[in-house]
Design a protein around this motif. Structure first.
Motif, PDB file in Angstrom:
ATOM      1  N   SER A 169       0.817  -1.210   0.000  1.00 23.68           N
ATOM      2  CA  SER A 169       0.000   0.000   0.000  1.00 23.68           C
ATOM      3  C   SER A 169       0.850   1.259   0.000  1.00 23.68           C
ATOM      4  O   SER A 169       0.414   2.313  -0.467  1.00 23.68           O
ATOM      5  N   MET A 170       2.073   1.166   0.532  1.00 21.22           N
ATOM      6  CA  MET A 170       2.967   2.319   0.505  1.00 21.22           C
ATOM      7  C   MET A 170       3.335   2.704  -0.924  1.00 21.22           C
ATOM      8  O   MET A 170       3.657   3.857  -1.198  1.00 21.22           O
ATOM      9  N   ALA A 171       3.318   1.737  -1.819  1.00 19.53           N
ATOM     10  CA  ALA A 171       3.632   1.991  -3.229  1.00 19.53           C
ATOM     11  C   ALA A 171       2.355   1.998  -4.070  1.00 19.53           C
ATOM     12  O   ALA A 171       2.392   1.662  -5.263  1.00 19.53           O
ATOM     13  N   HIS A 172       1.244   2.403  -3.478  1.00 20.68           N
ATOM     14  CA  HIS A 172      -0.052   2.279  -4.135  1.00 20.68           C
ATOM     15  C   HIS A 172      -0.102   3.023  -5.468  1.00 20.68           C
ATOM     16  O   HIS A 172      -0.500   2.466  -6.495  1.00 20.68           O
ATOM     17  N   GLU A 173       0.305   4.291  -5.465  1.00 21.17           N
ATOM     18  CA  GLU A 173       0.240   5.077  -6.705  1.00 21.17           C
ATOM     19  C   GLU A 173       1.207   4.527  -7.753  1.00 21.17           C
ATOM     20  O   GLU A 173       0.889   4.471  -8.945  1.00 21.17           O
ATOM     21  N   ASP A 174       2.389   4.108  -7.323  1.00 18.43           N
ATOM     22  CA  ASP A 174       3.337   3.521  -8.271  1.00 18.43           C
ATOM     23  C   ASP A 174       2.803   2.211  -8.837  1.00 18.43           C
ATOM     24  O   ASP A 174       3.001   1.901 -10.024  1.00 18.43           O
ATOM     25  N   LEU A 175       2.125   1.431  -8.002  1.00 17.31           N
ATOM     26  CA  LEU A 175       1.547   0.174  -8.483  1.00 17.31           C
ATOM     27  C   LEU A 175       0.435   0.417  -9.489  1.00 17.31           C
ATOM     28  O   LEU A 175       0.271  -0.339 -10.449  1.00 17.31           O
ATOM     29  N   ASP A 232       2.271  14.124 -11.421  1.00 16.93           N
ATOM     30  CA  ASP A 232       3.569  14.495 -10.873  1.00 16.93           C
ATOM     31  C   ASP A 232       4.471  13.271 -10.941  1.00 16.93           C
ATOM     32  O   ASP A 232       4.146  12.282 -11.614  1.00 16.93           O
ATOM     33  N   SER A 233       5.597  13.315 -10.266  1.00 18.27           N
ATOM     34  CA  SER A 233       6.560  12.215 -10.349  1.00 18.27           C
ATOM     35  C   SER A 233       6.026  10.924  -9.759  1.00 18.27           C
ATOM     36  O   SER A 233       6.504   9.838 -10.094  1.00 18.27           O
ATOM     37  N   HIS A 234       5.035  11.014  -8.860  1.00 14.12           N
ATOM     38  CA  HIS A 234       4.474   9.816  -8.235  1.00 14.12           C
ATOM     39  C   HIS A 234       3.109   9.445  -8.813  1.00 14.12           C
ATOM     40  O   HIS A 234       2.587   8.381  -8.512  1.00 14.12           O
ATOM     41  N   HIS A 235       2.546  10.326  -9.610  1.00 15.10           N
ATOM     42  CA  HIS A 235       1.200  10.110 -10.144  1.00 15.10           C
ATOM     43  C   HIS A 235       1.232  10.517 -11.604  1.00 15.10           C
ATOM     44  O   HIS A 235       1.156  11.705 -11.930  1.00 15.10           O
ATOM     45  N   SER A 236       1.344   9.538 -12.504  1.00 19.58           N
ATOM     46  CA  SER A 236       1.687   9.822 -13.892  1.00 19.58           C
ATOM     47  C   SER A 236       0.501  10.190 -14.775  1.00 19.58           C
ATOM     48  O   SER A 236       0.699  10.582 -15.922  1.00 19.58           O
ATOM     49  N   VAL A 237      -0.724  10.081 -14.292  1.00 22.25           N
ATOM     50  CA  VAL A 237      -1.889  10.360 -15.125  1.00 22.25           C
ATOM     51  C   VAL A 237      -2.696  11.506 -14.530  1.00 22.25           C
ATOM     52  O   VAL A 237      -2.492  11.920 -13.396  1.00 22.25           O
ATOM     53  N   VAL A 238      -3.607  12.017 -15.347  1.00 23.55           N
ATOM     54  CA  VAL A 238      -4.604  12.968 -14.876  1.00 23.55           C
ATOM     55  C   VAL A 238      -5.870  12.183 -14.545  1.00 23.55           C
ATOM     56  O   VAL A 238      -6.310  11.354 -15.350  1.00 23.55           O
ATOM     57  N   PRO A 283       4.638  17.567   7.685  1.00 24.97           N
ATOM     58  CA  PRO A 283       4.002  16.255   7.502  1.00 24.97           C
ATOM     59  C   PRO A 283       2.482  16.373   7.510  1.00 24.97           C
ATOM     60  O   PRO A 283       1.836  16.317   8.555  1.00 24.97           O
ATOM     61  N   SER A 284       1.916  16.542   6.350  1.00 25.85           N
ATOM     62  CA  SER A 284       0.482  16.743   6.219  1.00 25.85           C
ATOM     63  C   SER A 284       0.028  16.124   4.906  1.00 25.85           C
ATOM     64  O   SER A 284       0.796  15.452   4.214  1.00 25.85           O
ATOM     65  N   LEU A 311       2.845   9.535   7.546  1.00 27.66           N
ATOM     66  CA  LEU A 311       3.841   8.677   8.184  1.00 27.66           C
ATOM     67  C   LEU A 311       3.476   7.199   8.045  1.00 27.66           C
ATOM     68  O   LEU A 311       4.339   6.353   7.850  1.00 27.66           O
ATOM     69  N   HIS A 312       2.201   6.888   8.136  1.00 28.37           N
ATOM     70  CA  HIS A 312       1.782   5.494   8.062  1.00 28.37           C
ATOM     71  C   HIS A 312       1.979   4.928   6.663  1.00 28.37           C
ATOM     72  O   HIS A 312       2.396   3.774   6.508  1.00 28.37           O
ATOM     73  N   PHE A 313       1.681   5.728   5.637  1.00 31.62           N
ATOM     74  CA  PHE A 313       1.764   5.248   4.260  1.00 31.62           C
ATOM     75  C   PHE A 313       3.043   5.687   3.552  1.00 31.62           C
ATOM     76  O   PHE A 313       3.120   5.659   2.324  1.00 31.62           O
ATOM     77  N   ALA A 314       4.050   6.074   4.324  1.00 32.29           N
ATOM     78  CA  ALA A 314       5.386   6.378   3.792  1.00 32.29           C
ATOM     79  C   ALA A 314       5.359   7.454   2.712  1.00 32.29           C
ATOM     80  O   ALA A 314       6.087   7.355   1.720  1.00 32.29           O
ATOM     81  N   ASP A 315       4.544   8.482   2.894  1.00 34.68           N
ATOM     82  CA  ASP A 315       4.532   9.606   1.962  1.00 34.68           C
ATOM     83  C   ASP A 315       5.516  10.646   2.483  1.00 34.68           C
ATOM     84  O   ASP A 315       5.162  11.516   3.286  1.00 34.68           O
ATOM     85  N   TYR A 316       6.759  10.560   2.027  1.00 32.04           N
ATOM     86  CA  TYR A 316       7.815  11.435   2.514  1.00 32.04           C
ATOM     87  C   TYR A 316       8.143  12.546   1.523  1.00 32.04           C
ATOM     88  O   TYR A 316       9.258  13.091   1.547  1.00 32.04           O
ATOM     89  N   ARG A 317       7.191  12.911   0.687  1.00 40.52           N
ATOM     90  CA  ARG A 317       7.446  13.999  -0.253  1.00 40.52           C
ATOM     91  C   ARG A 317       7.593  15.339   0.459  1.00 40.52           C
ATOM     92  O   ARG A 317       8.103  16.291  -0.121  1.00 40.52           O
ATOM     93  N   TRP A 318       7.155  15.409   1.707  1.00 42.11           N
ATOM     94  CA  TRP A 318       7.291  16.646   2.471  1.00 42.11           C
ATOM     95  C   TRP A 318       8.702  16.802   3.053  1.00 42.11           C
ATOM     96  O   TRP A 318       9.066  17.877   3.539  1.00 42.11           O
ATOM     97  N   VAL A 319       9.507  15.735   3.014  1.00 41.12           N
ATOM     98  CA  VAL A 319      10.872  15.785   3.539  1.00 41.12           C
ATOM     99  C   VAL A 319      11.775  16.464   2.510  1.00 41.12           C
ATOM    100  O   VAL A 319      11.813  16.042   1.351  1.00 41.12           O
TER     101      VAL A 319
END
Length: 495
Positions: free
Chosen positions: A36-42, A83-89, A284-285, A323-331
């Motif tokens: 699930s952490m790689a949900h958008e990539d999957l 964006d880089s993690h979400h390739s479609v509209v 982290p939001s 934090l739970h779903f490893a979305d560290y784009r805010w880092v």
């Protein structure tokens, strides 16, 4: 010694008992949580290497034309931006209905990639909605109790931080592996448990306390949490706003902000306004809380909502989701590395639970009572079956097969039935691991070859993970065969 030994024995029983009762479910939650952490990539991976044209994106107004052609109302349209993690509209008639996916370069409809939602929804809610979220959160509490008990049972000797005896049989190997993962992954296990518990229980608490905080109008609690809509003049009209220019101006006004969504409100009507939501670097939001509102033909800013400055406890609650779903784009730096470590720790946590279940079964193998046989079949058919079903799902997706949900549920059900009909001493664990290993390798290899033929490897991390998972499963089969042969030779020598 007796007084000191009694608490340890109690902790041992609590740790082993909770692991036996909840272990299989925890393994499934941790395994699906890792994916699930790689949900958008999957989702992008399931669309296939040739899904997108990889050319410059069209203007937003052209996406609106596509929405009109598809009969979608624009008055409350929501657009998920690429964006880089979400390739479609994605065009969303509502926050929960993003059924239209487009190539951002030409507006051509592409596959939704919703096969990835199977693992995501299984982890998030067990497919039963909000009650499932609460149940998953309760399992987060169970995980925390097991971490506490496990930490209390193990010594703090430094040599145990690296001990992994491979030549002393399967039980000793599983014991060392269980201890090793528990020690090295301790902080991440706490993160999984705390954020998992707060994810659903926090929402349940908010629902329960809303009526107390706002008697007769509990919806005001959510308005206070999420923010009220901006006050927009009835004469304002945003119908002629250049949305691409608005996005550029928003990026200039808010440095470090990653726009994820563009929402139209009352579009084409008096009082229309536009909302840009996304992630703010260093905070982290989520896009639910980071929003900028604009109104009028000139796109004048009429409001900003953010988690920043909203109090320590509320900010901690908001930080739970990323934090739970490893979305560290805010880092600012090292986000991808943190995400990779997070994913690896989740897989390691699943192995931790599996090794603990094996140790419990081994300790009670000689008695082999009804409870032992039931748990054995659940571990092999439920846990091993889930691993096999995940691999088959990914392999079928890489090969372009249809009815992917049928492949997943059919493989899992077949594994459970096979485990139920086979006698305890002949459980099909070797077979399931071999099928999972080959399917993972095939999925990663086929997708990687297809990507190379299209001129790039945009999703090579997922392909690499699949190849490593496949190699690990096949290695586990080899080790199991080796341990089984050694055990049989030892029994023969004793006889």
């Amino acid at each position: 010694m007796k007084l000191m030994g009694a608490p340890r024995a109690l902790v041992q029983r609590v740790h082993a008992g909770m692991g036996a009762v909840f272990g299989v479910v925890l393994f499934g939650i941790l395994l699906t949580g890792a994916w699930s952490m790689a949900h958008e990539d999957l989702r992008a991976w399931f669309r296939g290497p040739s899904a997108l044209s990889h050319k410059p994106a069209m203007a937003v107004e052209q996406w609106l034309e596509v929405a009109r052609e598809k009969g979608m109302a624009l008055d409350e349209l929501r657009i998920r931006l690429p964006d880089s993690h979400h390739s479609v509209v994605e065009l969303c008639a509502s926050p929960g209905d993003c059924s239209v996916a487009l190539d951002p370069a030409n507006g051509r409809a592409v596959a939704s990639g919703d096969a990835a939602d199977i693992l995501f929804n299984l982890h998030k809610s067990l497919f039963i909605g909000f009650p499932g979220r609460v149940l998953i959160s309760l399992l987060g509490v169970v995980l925390l109790l097991m971490i506490w008990a496990g930490s209390a049972l193990h010594s703090g000797r430094l040599q145990d931080l690296k001990r992994l005896r491979r030549d002393r049989g399967a039980r000793v190997f599983a014991h060392d592996l269980h201890s090793l993962i528990g020690r090295w992954c301790g902080p991440w296990l706490l993160l999984f448990g705390v954020t998992g518990a707060l994810s659903g229980l926090g929402a349940l608490g908010t629902l329960g306390l809303a009526g107390q905080a706002f008697p007769g109008a509990p919806q005001q609690a959510f308005m206070h949490l999420l923010g009220a809509p901006p006050q927009v003049s009835a004469q304002a009209s945003a119908a002629r706003v250049d949305l691409d220019q608005l996005l550029r101006e928003d990026a200039a006004a808010h440095p470090g902000f990653l726009a994820q969504n563009l929402a139209l409100h009352r579009w084409g009507e008096p009082g229309a306004w536009v909302e840009v939501s996304g992630i703010q670097q260093g905070l982290p939001s989520t896009a639910v809380f980071e929003r900028h509102a604009y109104a009028g033909a000139d796109g004048v800013a009429v409001g900003t909502r953010s988690a920043s400055g909203r109090g320590l406890w509320l900010q901690a609650f908001i930080a739970v989701q990323p934090l739970h779903f490893a979305d560290y784009r805010w880092v600012p730096y090292g986000g991808p590395l943190l995400r990779a470590v997070h994913f690896a720790m989740a897989l390691a946590a699943a192995v931790l639970v599996l090794s603990g279940l094996y140790l419990w079964l081994e300790r009670r193998r000689l008695k082999a009572g009804a409870g032992w046989q039931v748990l054995l079949r659940l571990v092999v058919g439920g846990g091993g079956g889930l691993l096999t079903a995940t691999a088959v799902l990914l392999c079928a997706g890489a090969l372009g097969s249809g009815a992917l949900a049928g492949w997943f549920w059919g493989s899992w059900l077949a594994s459970l039935l096979l485990a139920c009909v086979m006698p305890p001493r002949r459980q099909p664990l070797h077979l399931l691991l071999a099928v999972a290993g080959l399917a993972f390798v095939a999925a990663g290899g086929v997708h990687m070859v297809g990507s190379v033929r299209q001129g790039g490897l945009p999703l090579w991390p997922i392909d690499l993970v699949l190849l490593l998972c496949g190699a690990s499963a096949l290695w586990a089969v080899r080790r199991l065969i080796s341990f089984t042969r050694a055990a049989r030779a030892a029994d023969a020598n004793v006889a």
